[in-house]
Design a protein around this motif. Sequence first.
Motif, PDB file in Angstrom:
ATOM      1  N   VAL A  81     -34.648   9.568 -27.793  1.00  0.00           N
ATOM      2  CA  VAL A  81     -34.011  10.576 -26.936  1.00  0.00           C
ATOM      3  C   VAL A  81     -35.036  11.510 -26.287  1.00  0.00           C
ATOM      4  N   THR A  85     -35.460  11.659 -22.337  1.00  0.00           N
ATOM      5  CA  THR A  85     -35.227  12.965 -21.721  1.00  0.00           C
ATOM      6  C   THR A  85     -36.374  13.318 -20.772  1.00  0.00           C
ATOM      7  N   LYS A  89     -36.134  13.566 -16.684  1.00  0.00           N
ATOM      8  CA  LYS A  89     -36.524  14.828 -16.050  1.00  0.00           C
ATOM      9  C   LYS A  89     -37.644  14.604 -15.046  1.00  0.00           C
ATOM     10  N   LEU A 100     -28.519  13.693 -19.538  1.00  0.00           N
ATOM     11  CA  LEU A 100     -28.902  14.424 -20.741  1.00  0.00           C
ATOM     12  C   LEU A 100     -27.727  14.548 -21.705  1.00  0.00           C
ATOM     13  N   LEU A 103     -27.469  11.246 -23.472  1.00  0.00           N
ATOM     14  CA  LEU A 103     -28.504  11.121 -24.491  1.00  0.00           C
ATOM     15  C   LEU A 103     -28.119  11.900 -25.749  1.00  0.00           C
ATOM     16  N   LYS A 104     -27.593  13.096 -25.554  1.00  0.00           N
ATOM     17  CA  LYS A 104     -27.174  13.916 -26.691  1.00  0.00           C
ATOM     18  C   LYS A 104     -26.061  13.237 -27.472  1.00  0.00           C
ATOM     19  N   ARG A 107     -27.614  10.270 -29.581  1.00  0.00           N
ATOM     20  CA  ARG A 107     -28.671  10.548 -30.556  1.00  0.00           C
ATOM     21  C   ARG A 107     -28.244  10.374 -32.018  1.00  0.00           C
ATOM     22  N   GLN A 136     -39.717  20.006 -31.142  1.00  0.00           N
ATOM     23  CA  GLN A 136     -38.814  20.031 -29.985  1.00  0.00           C
ATOM     24  C   GLN A 136     -38.290  21.441 -29.754  1.00  0.00           C
TER      25      GLN A 136
END
Length: 321
Positions: A81, A85, A89, A100, A103-104, A107, A136
């Motif tokens: 992820v 990300t 971006k 995004l 992806l969240k 995860r 992170q």
Amino acid sequence: MEESKATAELMTPTEFLTPAHLGRLSANQQKYAQDILNDVAQARQSVELGVGAWSAQQVVGALAALPTLVDRPHVYYVAVVPVLTAYFKAQAAPNLAELLAALKQARPALVEKHAETDDAQQAYEGVVALVETWLQDMGTQPEVTNLNAQDRQYFVTIVHTTAELMITGKQRQPADWDAEAISSIMFGPFTHLLDEKDRVPALFNLVPFALTTLFSYLETQHQLKQGDQLLEWVAKNHTALVTMYNPKLENFYEELASAMRRAGIDANDYAAVDAFTQDYLNAHPAAGRSLFTTDQQLTKKRPAKHLKYSQKRRKNRRKKR
């Protein structure tokens, strides 16, 4: 096959895999970045989710299929992820918010523990994954974001090395960290676990900043019991931390260790080590004078103890994944 609205990628994986972009990733993420981008692209093709620019639906589908299509260690999945990300971006994708969010959503299933045959390795990878999470979070802080790519990598290295020595080496979770334990690793094995390329003044100049940032972050997460004590320790030892690596000192102890091995001295027999060290200094007075005049901390440490760390065999903390 569903075609994506766009006909081409805004940025190819090859264009992304450059120092400028990779410098924003952690060591673990950099290690797996190319594999992740290749594997995810192949997963997308395998489940026939289209080509071209990514949609949120394609992200969810490809990542759901990924664990069934590739055999990778847990820390690889931890990096998926963050790498994607950064990739999306960098593309400045028009649907970035949707990507995004996808992806969240994907995860939790990705980072679910995978079967491991080596319990020790699994525990170690768990520590790496935990530290990656810390990094992170800290990476969103302005003072960390504003670091240049090289300094950011040094920051990551310092945090990883410190945390892994404390958690894996000393078997202490953050709640049990104190100034004495931190001092024992920073003025001990820390330097010797660094890759040779990282043993440079630029990294050591960042040590107080990295430790302060780490301790402050863990304190805000209510994970430290002695946060104030640790922050005070960093401030008090600022000069010692930025000057704790001395190449002349390192070379001296490597030569001393070699001479000791040739003489058959047991490194665990501290009395024998001390006696041999004294004889060695007497036989090499020039080296002794240079040693004592260039290292301010030597008088605070027993040569035998320092030698013990010099003889440790380093292992690359992130190679066995």
